[in-house]
Motif scaffolding. Structure first.
Motif, short mmCIF file in Angstrom:
data_model
loop_
_atom_site.label_atom_id
_atom_site.label_comp_id
_atom_site.label_asym_id
_atom_site.label_seq_id
_atom_site.Cartn_x
_atom_site.Cartn_y
_atom_site.Cartn_z
N GLU B 306 16.29 3.24 1.45
CA GLU B 306 15.12 2.91 0.24
C GLU B 306 14.49 1.50 0.23
O GLU B 306 13.32 1.62 -0.05
CB GLU B 306 15.82 3.48 -0.94
N SER B 307 15.37 0.66 0.44
CA SER B 307 14.62 -0.88 0.22
C SER B 307 13.79 -1.02 1.34
O SER B 307 12.94 -1.56 1.21
CB SER B 307 15.70 -1.70 0.09
N ILE B 308 14.11 -0.44 2.69
CA ILE B 308 13.29 -0.56 3.58
C ILE B 308 11.69 0.22 3.38
O ILE B 308 10.75 -0.38 3.72
CB ILE B 308 13.77 0.02 4.88
N ASN B 309 11.93 1.19 2.74
CA ASN B 309 10.73 1.94 2.51
C ASN B 309 10.21 1.77 1.20
O ASN B 309 9.99 2.72 0.28
CB ASN B 309 10.89 3.62 2.54
N THR B 310 9.76 0.68 0.96
CA THR B 310 9.12 0.30 -0.33
C THR B 310 7.73 -0.64 0.03
O THR B 310 7.59 -1.19 1.01
CB THR B 310 10.09 -0.68 -1.34
N VAL B 311 6.79 -0.65 -1.05
CA VAL B 311 5.47 -1.13 -0.81
C VAL B 311 5.32 -2.15 -2.08
O VAL B 311 5.84 -1.91 -3.23
CB VAL B 311 4.33 -0.40 -0.46
N THR B 312 4.85 -3.35 -2.05
CA THR B 312 4.77 -4.14 -3.08
C THR B 312 3.29 -4.12 -3.37
O THR B 312 2.36 -4.47 -2.53
CB THR B 312 4.95 -5.55 -2.77
N LYS B 313 2.91 -3.75 -4.89
CA LYS B 313 1.47 -3.76 -5.26
C LYS B 313 1.37 -4.81 -6.20
O LYS B 313 1.99 -5.12 -6.85
CB LYS B 313 1.27 -2.38 -5.45
N LYS B 314 0.06 -5.38 -6.05
CA LYS B 314 -0.21 -6.43 -7.09
C LYS B 314 -0.85 -5.63 -8.36
O LYS B 314 -1.90 -4.95 -8.04
CB LYS B 314 -1.03 -7.49 -6.44
N VAL B 315 -0.31 -5.74 -9.41
CA VAL B 315 -0.99 -5.20 -10.72
C VAL B 315 -1.09 -6.26 -11.74
O VAL B 315 -0.28 -6.95 -12.02
CB VAL B 315 0.08 -4.26 -11.29
N TRP B 318 1.16 -9.48 -11.73
CA TRP B 318 2.58 -9.08 -11.10
C TRP B 318 2.63 -8.43 -9.96
O TRP B 318 1.61 -7.59 -9.65
CB TRP B 318 3.20 -8.33 -12.45
N ASN B 319 3.54 -8.73 -9.21
CA ASN B 319 3.96 -7.82 -8.25
C ASN B 319 4.72 -6.50 -8.55
O ASN B 319 5.86 -6.71 -8.97
CB ASN B 319 4.74 -8.57 -7.09
N HIS B 320 4.47 -5.34 -8.04
CA HIS B 320 4.82 -3.96 -8.50
C HIS B 320 5.60 -3.40 -7.10
O HIS B 320 4.82 -3.22 -6.30
CB HIS B 320 4.08 -3.28 -9.15
N VAL B 321 6.73 -3.23 -7.22
CA VAL B 321 7.64 -2.54 -6.12
C VAL B 321 7.76 -1.20 -6.15
O VAL B 321 8.03 -0.82 -7.22
CB VAL B 321 8.78 -3.18 -5.70
#
Lengths: 124, 479
Positions: B306-315, B318-321
């Motif tokens: 699951e941790s490999i399959n995450t994306v970090t989005k900037k909101v 803040w960075n939203h994982v």
């Protein structure tokens, strides 16, 4: 952590369960330790070793010991028993039962069910 | 210029593909009870349809024997194949020898040979590299060890794999039997092995099971890895299909041992779950600890993938994982099944309490003293015995009267014990519930299996990125 660097703990099932090879054979009268399955056929209860194979051995029992075996119908068991009557080929009659316990068949080793003469005794 | 080169490469490969001579060996259908049909008929018919759509240089069949419907499928769908007769020990060895002999002669470097095996399969024995498979003859009585029937070993294909490797022949072995994961040991640089399940597990025969689905997905131009992955994700049985690629080995090394008990279910002819639980209940502490360690290991694997399959989005600032793969259902289904198995283990332990081992002696004037443990007294179904005795027409009236009297007496003793020691009754009831709970085991294992497919696919894609450029015999075997 990268997946390929993960530590893997590998414990195989063979470390938990031991196996060995023996052949099942009746050797006259005496005390035996027998691995088999309890079956009911036409209201008679029998202990069968290596069921439906060329080395099948059937043990019948007097009424009182049949009563005890009834608690284990269709279960694989290990039975310590005594034979006092000379076996007729692959048929034997239980004289008495010393101990019964449920048994787990072990397909990993594919060993045939076992029948071991613990102590020889004269036939009556 | 690049386009021209690609086009040229495409036509060169197409031409090469046309020159590849395809060969097939179809084996199996053994160990089935008497009757007209076998459980393999649907899959065999589907394979027959594929067989007739494609061109084969050599094709041989040694399948079943003695079942009308199966024979009809063979006669109608495999007319272009050489029928080598029933799937017997002799025919099995003969057909392997023939094809081993053909390699280097009529089957040359670059050619392909597909060995399709669909029959019953036993667990690997101590002296085997692979496992046994059922031949034609008596029906098997135990799906774990194939007892009751006759069998041959997949080890016999070892020479064929070596000769194929030495002669540059592409070999594929598709073993769709139970415990077929053991056949992955036959894989080498030129041999791809596909199995319908793992070495500890049963395979299944139905239109939506892996075996049938694999045949459904067989399409000219597709390679075995593609077909395998497609079939694995779209089939719905409780097996654990495997393929001899580095990606699969990396996954199963991490996962298989740990997930094994959660794909078990109870069945009468080779009870995987019952045997596993009874062994665990009777084993020492190390096996219990291994069970807990395995459970933790699966959860760690789920966390990692699951941790490999995450994306970090900037909101805003803040960075939203965000998860792109949610395996919470897998985590929940394994947890549910583990709790269920833990309860069943507790029931088995309870049945081992010293109180239940106490022996009492029972007798009547015309029946000798009978020593029965409390467990034996409580676990015998006296109502059934009494009913059977009353309805038996063979024994004499006096014998029947004596037996009914005796078992009625024991029934009364059972009731007395039930009333005086209700906690023992509860222990036995938990034990009896074991059977009832066992029936739920298939659906619990199904939940685990359905969710496991996501985990496997994701791992496979992850590892494949590392091996994308590398060839392997499964990727190189193109239908």
């Amino acid at each position: 952590m990268k997946i390929k660097t993960m530590m893997i703990l590998t414990i195989t099932s063979s470390q938990c369960f031991s196996t060995s090879l023996h052949a099942a054979m009746l050797e006259g009268c005496g005390f035996y330790k027998v691995e088999g399955i309890v079956r009911e056929d036409k209201l008679k209860v029998k202990l069968i070793v290596n069921e439906k194979s060329v080395s099948e051995i059937k043990f019948s029992a007097p009424f009182n010991w049949e009563t005890k075996l009834r608690a284990y119908i269709n279960d694989p068991v290990t039975v310590q028993l005594k034979i006092e009557k000379r076996p007729d080929g692959t048929l034997a009659e239980i004289h008495s039962i010393q101990e019964i316990s449920l048994r787990v068949p072990d397909p990993m080793s594919f060993k045939p069910e076992d029948l071991k003469l613990i102590k020889k005794a004269g036939c009556r | 210029m690049k386009k021209i080169l690609l086009l040229a490469l495409f036509f060169t490969q197409l031409h090469a593909a046309e020159n590849v001579r395809s060969n097939i060996m179809i084996l199996g259908g053994g160990g089935e009870p008497q009757g007209n049909e076998t459980i393999f008929d649907t899959s065999l018919a589907k394979l027959g349809n594929y067989f007739n759509k494609t061109k084969w240089n050599n094709a041989s069949v040694a399948f079943n024997g003695g079942h009308n419907v199966t024979e009809t499928v063979l006669n109608q769908k495999f007319t272009a194949a050489e029928n080598k007769g029933h799937f017997t020990d002799v025919n099995y060895k003969q057909i392997i020898n023939e094809y081993t002999d053909k390699i280097g002669k009529t089957i040359k470097s670059g050619d392909q040979l597909l060995v399709y095996v669909y029959t019953h399969g036993g667990q690997r024995k101590e002296n085997q590299t692979t496992h046994s498979i059922s031949t034609t003859g008596a029906a098997i009585t135990d799906t774990n060890n194939l007892s009751g029937g006759s069998m041959v070993s997949m080890d016999d294909l070892k020479t064929l794999t070596e000769k194929a490797k030495n002669n540059g022949v592409k070999l594929a072995i598709v073993d769709l039997s139970c415990h077929s994961g053991a056949s992955l040991a036959l894989a080498n640089e030129n041999t791809c092995v596909v199995s319908a399940t793992g070495p500890n597990h049963l395979a299944y025969a139905s239109q939506t099971a892996f075996g049938d689905t694999f045949v459904d997905k067989m399409t000219p131009g597709k390679n075995l890895e593609e077909i395998f992955l497609d079939a694995r994700s779209s089939s719905d049985d409780n097996g654990m299909p495997m393929i001899s690629t580095p990606e699969n080995f990396q996954i199963t090394k991490n996962l298989y041992d740990a997930i094994t008990p959660y794909l078990y279910s109870a069945n009468k002819d080779g009870d995987k779950l019952g045997n596993y639980l009874l062994k665990t209940a009777q084993s020492d502490l190390s096996c219990r600890m291994k069970r807990e360690d395995d459970f933790k290991r699966i959860n760690d694997l789920i966390d990692q993938i699951e941790s490999i399959n995450t994306v970090t989005k900037k909101v805003l600032f803040w960075n939203h994982v965000e998860k792109t793969l949610d395996l919470s259902e897998l985590r929940a289904s394994i947890k549910e099944y583990k709790m269920q198995q833990d309860q069943m283990l507790k029931a088995l332990e309870t049945m081992n309490t010293p109180d239940l081992k106490i022996i009492d002696h029972y007798s009547m004037e015309d029946i000798e003293s009978t020593p029965l443990s409390r467990l034996e007294l409580l676990r015998t179904d006296y109502d059934k015995v009494i009913n059977d005795m009353q309805n038996d027409a063979v024994m004499s009236a006096s014998e029947r009267e004596r037996n009914v009297r005796w078992f009625t007496y024991l029934k009364s003793k059972q009731t007395e014990l039930n009333n005086s020691r209700p906690e023992l009754k509860r222990a036995i009831n938990i034990g009896l519930d074991f059977d009832k709970e066992s029936l739920r085991s298939y659906s619990l294992a199904s939940q685990v299996k359905n969710n496991e497919k996501k985990l496997y696919d994701s791992f496979y894609k992850h590892y494949k990125k590392e091996n994308a450029e590398k060839s392997n015999p499964c990727r190189d075997f193109v239908l």
